[in-house]
Design a protein around this motif. Structure first.
Motif, PDB file in Angstrom:
ATOM      1  N   THR A  29       0.850  -1.183   0.000  1.00  0.00           N
ATOM      2  CA  THR A  29       0.000   0.000   0.000  1.00  0.00           C
ATOM      3  C   THR A  29       0.891   1.240   0.000  1.00  0.00           C
ATOM      4  OG1 THR A  29      -0.054   0.168   2.404  1.00  0.00           O
ATOM      5  CG2 THR A  29      -1.763  -1.214   1.360  1.00  0.00           C
ATOM      6  N   ALA A  31       0.906   3.511   2.252  1.00  0.00           N
ATOM      7  CA  ALA A  31       1.426   3.651   3.620  1.00  0.00           C
ATOM      8  C   ALA A  31       2.634   2.742   3.853  1.00  0.00           C
ATOM      9  CB  ALA A  31       0.330   3.333   4.638  1.00  0.00           C
ATOM     10  N   GLU A  32       2.574   1.522   3.345  1.00  0.00           N
ATOM     11  CA  GLU A  32       3.695   0.584   3.526  1.00  0.00           C
ATOM     12  C   GLU A  32       4.938   1.065   2.783  1.00  0.00           C
ATOM     13  OE1 GLU A  32       1.394  -3.654   4.189  1.00  0.00           O
ATOM     14  OE2 GLU A  32       1.542  -2.854   2.159  1.00  0.00           O
ATOM     15  N   ALA A  34       5.560   4.261   2.136  1.00  0.00           N
ATOM     16  CA  ALA A  34       5.976   5.483   2.838  1.00  0.00           C
ATOM     17  C   ALA A  34       6.774   5.185   4.103  1.00  0.00           C
ATOM     18  CB  ALA A  34       4.751   6.329   3.173  1.00  0.00           C
ATOM     19  N   GLU A  35       6.501   4.053   4.746  1.00  0.00           N
ATOM     20  CA  GLU A  35       7.236   3.678   5.960  1.00  0.00           C
ATOM     21  C   GLU A  35       8.739   3.551   5.721  1.00  0.00           C
ATOM     22  OE1 GLU A  35       5.504   0.005   7.224  1.00  0.00           O
ATOM     23  OE2 GLU A  35       3.653   0.956   7.922  1.00  0.00           O
ATOM     24  N   ARG A  41       3.350  10.934   2.716  1.00  0.00           N
ATOM     25  CA  ARG A  41       2.578  10.010   1.877  1.00  0.00           C
ATOM     26  C   ARG A  41       2.264  10.638   0.527  1.00  0.00           C
ATOM     27  NH1 ARG A  41      -2.182   6.726   4.992  1.00  0.00           N
ATOM     28  NH2 ARG A  41      -0.842   5.598   6.413  1.00  0.00           N
ATOM     29  N   LYS A  45       3.045   9.068  -3.011  1.00  0.00           N
ATOM     30  CA  LYS A  45       1.964   8.886  -3.985  1.00  0.00           C
ATOM     31  C   LYS A  45       2.374   9.447  -5.337  1.00  0.00           C
ATOM     32  CE  LYS A  45      -2.516   8.491  -5.318  1.00  0.00           C
ATOM     33  NZ  LYS A  45      -2.331   8.221  -6.722  1.00  0.00           N
ATOM     34  N   GLU A  65      -7.922   1.188   0.502  1.00  0.00           N
ATOM     35  CA  GLU A  65      -6.482   1.185   0.211  1.00  0.00           C
ATOM     36  C   GLU A  65      -6.216   1.007  -1.277  1.00  0.00           C
ATOM     37  OE1 GLU A  65      -5.176  -1.992   2.805  1.00  0.00           O
ATOM     38  OE2 GLU A  65      -4.386  -0.488   4.182  1.00  0.00           O
TER      39      GLU A  65
END
Length: 105
Positions: A29, A31-32, A34-35, A41, A45, A65
Protein backbone atom coordinates in the motif's frame (compact mmCIF):
# COMPACT_ATOMS: atom_id res chain seq x y z
CA UNK A 1 1.75 0.75 -23.52
CA UNK A 2 3.42 3.96 -22.36
CA UNK A 3 6.06 5.57 -24.55
CA UNK A 4 9.63 4.66 -23.70
CA UNK A 5 10.30 8.24 -22.53
CA UNK A 6 7.70 7.84 -19.78
CA UNK A 7 9.32 4.61 -18.63
CA UNK A 8 12.80 6.18 -18.65
CA UNK A 9 11.44 9.13 -16.65
CA UNK A 10 10.04 6.73 -14.07
CA UNK A 11 13.38 4.92 -13.81
CA UNK A 12 15.43 8.12 -13.62
CA UNK A 13 14.80 8.72 -9.93
CA UNK A 14 16.61 6.60 -7.29
CA UNK A 15 13.60 6.68 -4.97
CA UNK A 16 11.39 5.19 -7.66
CA UNK A 17 13.99 2.52 -8.41
CA UNK A 18 14.05 1.67 -4.69
CA UNK A 19 10.26 1.41 -4.69
CA UNK A 20 10.44 -1.03 -7.61
CA UNK A 21 12.89 -3.19 -5.67
CA UNK A 22 10.51 -3.18 -2.70
CA UNK A 23 7.59 -4.18 -4.92
CA UNK A 24 9.63 -7.03 -6.35
CA UNK A 25 9.13 -8.87 -3.06
CA UNK A 26 5.44 -8.15 -2.47
CA UNK A 27 2.54 -5.81 -3.20
CA UNK A 28 2.42 -2.75 -0.95
CA UNK A 29 0.00 0.00 0.00
CA UNK A 30 1.02 3.66 -0.17
CA UNK A 31 1.43 3.65 3.62
CA UNK A 32 3.70 0.58 3.53
CA UNK A 33 5.88 2.20 0.88
CA UNK A 34 5.98 5.48 2.84
CA UNK A 35 7.24 3.68 5.96
CA UNK A 36 10.52 3.09 4.14
CA UNK A 37 11.20 6.72 3.24
CA UNK A 38 11.60 10.03 5.02
CA UNK A 39 8.89 11.78 3.03
CA UNK A 40 5.19 12.41 3.19
CA UNK A 41 2.58 10.01 1.88
CA UNK A 42 1.71 12.64 -0.72
CA UNK A 43 5.30 12.60 -2.02
CA UNK A 44 5.28 8.79 -2.12
CA UNK A 45 1.96 8.89 -3.99
CA UNK A 46 3.53 11.17 -6.61
CA UNK A 47 6.39 8.68 -7.10
CA UNK A 48 3.90 5.83 -7.41
CA UNK A 49 1.91 7.82 -9.99
CA UNK A 50 5.04 8.33 -12.10
CA UNK A 51 5.79 4.59 -11.87
CA UNK A 52 2.22 3.78 -12.87
CA UNK A 53 2.32 6.26 -15.78
CA UNK A 54 5.55 4.58 -16.89
CA UNK A 55 3.83 1.20 -16.92
CA UNK A 56 6.17 -0.19 -14.25
CA UNK A 57 3.48 -0.79 -11.62
CA UNK A 58 -0.23 -1.37 -11.50
CA UNK A 59 -2.52 0.03 -8.83
CA UNK A 60 -5.76 -1.56 -7.68
CA UNK A 61 -8.27 -0.55 -5.07
CA UNK A 62 -8.92 -2.83 -2.11
CA UNK A 63 -11.52 -1.13 0.02
CA UNK A 64 -10.05 2.24 0.95
CA UNK A 65 -6.48 1.18 0.21
CA UNK A 66 -4.58 1.30 -3.06
CA UNK A 67 -2.41 -1.75 -3.62
CA UNK A 68 0.71 -1.25 -5.76
CA UNK A 69 2.04 -4.20 -7.74
CA UNK A 70 5.20 -4.50 -9.80
CA UNK A 71 4.55 -4.92 -13.53
CA UNK A 72 7.66 -6.77 -14.72
CA UNK A 73 6.64 -6.40 -18.38
CA UNK A 74 6.70 -2.63 -17.92
CA UNK A 75 10.47 -2.62 -18.42
CA UNK A 76 10.11 -4.11 -21.93
CA UNK A 77 10.08 -0.73 -23.74
CA UNK A 78 13.48 0.05 -22.22
CA UNK A 79 14.85 -3.40 -23.06
CA UNK A 80 13.58 -3.04 -26.64
CA UNK A 81 15.19 0.38 -26.93
CA UNK A 82 18.51 -0.98 -25.66
CA UNK A 83 18.44 -3.82 -28.19
CA UNK A 84 19.14 -1.22 -30.87
CA UNK A 85 22.68 -1.12 -29.53
CA UNK A 86 23.16 -4.90 -29.80
CA UNK A 87 24.02 -4.52 -33.50
CA UNK A 88 26.59 -1.85 -32.65
CA UNK A 89 28.31 -4.07 -30.09
CA UNK A 90 28.03 -7.19 -32.25
CA UNK A 91 29.78 -5.34 -35.09
CA UNK A 92 32.48 -3.95 -32.78
CA UNK A 93 33.16 -7.32 -31.18
CA UNK A 94 33.26 -9.05 -34.57
CA UNK A 95 35.83 -6.48 -35.76
CA UNK A 96 37.87 -6.97 -32.60
CA UNK A 97 37.78 -10.75 -33.01
CA UNK A 98 38.90 -10.41 -36.63
CA UNK A 99 41.81 -8.16 -35.63
CA UNK A 100 42.90 -10.53 -32.86
CA UNK A 101 42.80 -13.47 -35.24
CA UNK A 102 44.92 -11.52 -37.78
CA UNK A 103 47.57 -10.90 -35.10
CA UNK A 104 47.74 -14.63 -34.31
CA UNK A 105 48.73 -15.53 -37.87
Amino acid sequence: MPPVQTTFRALADPTRRNILVMLRDRDLTIAEVAENFDMTRAAVKKHLTVLSDGGLITVRASGRERINTLNPKGINPVVDWLKVFDIFWDDRLATLKSEIEKDKT
